[in-house]
Design a protein around this motif. Structure first.
Motif, short mmCIF file in Angstrom:
data_model
loop_
_atom_site.label_atom_id
_atom_site.label_comp_id
_atom_site.label_asym_id
_atom_site.label_seq_id
_atom_site.Cartn_x
_atom_site.Cartn_y
_atom_site.Cartn_z
N LEU A 24 42.88 48.23 49.50
CA LEU A 24 42.35 46.89 49.22
C LEU A 24 40.89 46.77 49.65
CD1 LEU A 24 45.30 44.48 50.12
CD2 LEU A 24 44.33 44.95 47.87
N PHE A 25 40.59 47.29 50.84
CA PHE A 25 39.20 47.25 51.31
C PHE A 25 38.29 48.10 50.42
CE2 PHE A 25 40.69 46.03 55.74
CZ PHE A 25 40.23 44.74 55.63
N LEU A 26 38.77 49.23 49.97
CA LEU A 26 37.98 50.07 49.08
C LEU A 26 37.71 49.36 47.75
CD1 LEU A 26 36.70 52.87 48.96
CD2 LEU A 26 38.80 53.70 47.92
N LEU A 27 38.73 48.66 47.23
CA LEU A 27 38.53 47.87 46.01
C LEU A 27 37.54 46.73 46.25
CD1 LEU A 27 42.18 47.75 44.63
CD2 LEU A 27 40.23 49.03 43.70
N ALA A 28 37.62 46.10 47.43
CA ALA A 28 36.67 45.02 47.74
C ALA A 28 35.25 45.55 47.81
CB ALA A 28 37.06 44.36 49.07
N GLY A 30 34.18 48.17 46.25
CA GLY A 30 33.84 48.50 44.87
C GLY A 30 33.40 47.29 44.06
N CYS A 31 33.99 46.13 44.35
CA CYS A 31 33.59 44.90 43.65
C CYS A 31 32.29 44.32 44.20
CB CYS A 31 34.71 43.86 43.76
SG CYS A 31 36.19 44.28 42.83
N ILE A 32 32.14 44.34 45.51
CA ILE A 32 30.98 43.71 46.14
C ILE A 32 29.73 44.60 46.05
CG2 ILE A 32 30.05 42.86 48.35
CD1 ILE A 32 32.99 42.14 49.06
N ALA A 33 29.92 45.88 46.40
CA ALA A 33 28.77 46.80 46.42
C ALA A 33 29.19 48.17 45.89
CB ALA A 33 28.23 46.92 47.84
#
Length: 120
Positions: A24-28, A30-33
């Motif tokens: 989930l953090f990796l996806l976040a 990926g979306c943010i930066a």
């Protein structure tokens, strides 16, 4: 000693939540930066390489004091070998030395990982 399949599955499921949260953090990220994803991959590969190097430094520096050498029998040659069975008996009188060998390896690997992580 045979470990039931349900117990083995529970052991593997313990880290499932951590893997899910990391994803989930990796996806976040990926979306943010998204430009930071190659940096994350680079740093993760460096830490894994440092752990591998620390393991081999321990094996080369202490070839006759490997943790598995303090077990009663060679676990790799037993019939019905279960890879996730960590209940092999320690040789009588060697419990503290076995524990010291495990801690020594963990310290060497941790120091190598910390040195690479800090960029030293």
């Amino acid at each position: 000693m045979h470990i039931p399949r349900s117990v083995r599955a529970a052991r593997h499921a313990r880290m499932l939540w951590c893997a899910f949260i990391a994803l989930l953090f990796l996806l976040a990220v990926g979306c943010i930066a998204p430009q930071q994803l190659p940096v994350i991959l680079y740093k993760a590969s460096l830490i894994l390489l440092a752990a591998f190097t620390g393991y081999w430094i321990d094996r080369w520096a202490f070839p006759y004091a490997r943790p598995d050498s303090y077990l009663v029998s060679d676990w790799r040659r037993q019939r019905g070998f279960v890879p996730c069975d960590a209940n092999d008996p320690i040789a009588r009188g060697y419990a503290r030395i076995f524990a010291a060998a495990l801690v020594r390896r963990a310290i060497i690997m941790g120091a190598a990982m910390l040195a690479v992580g800090l960029g030293l």
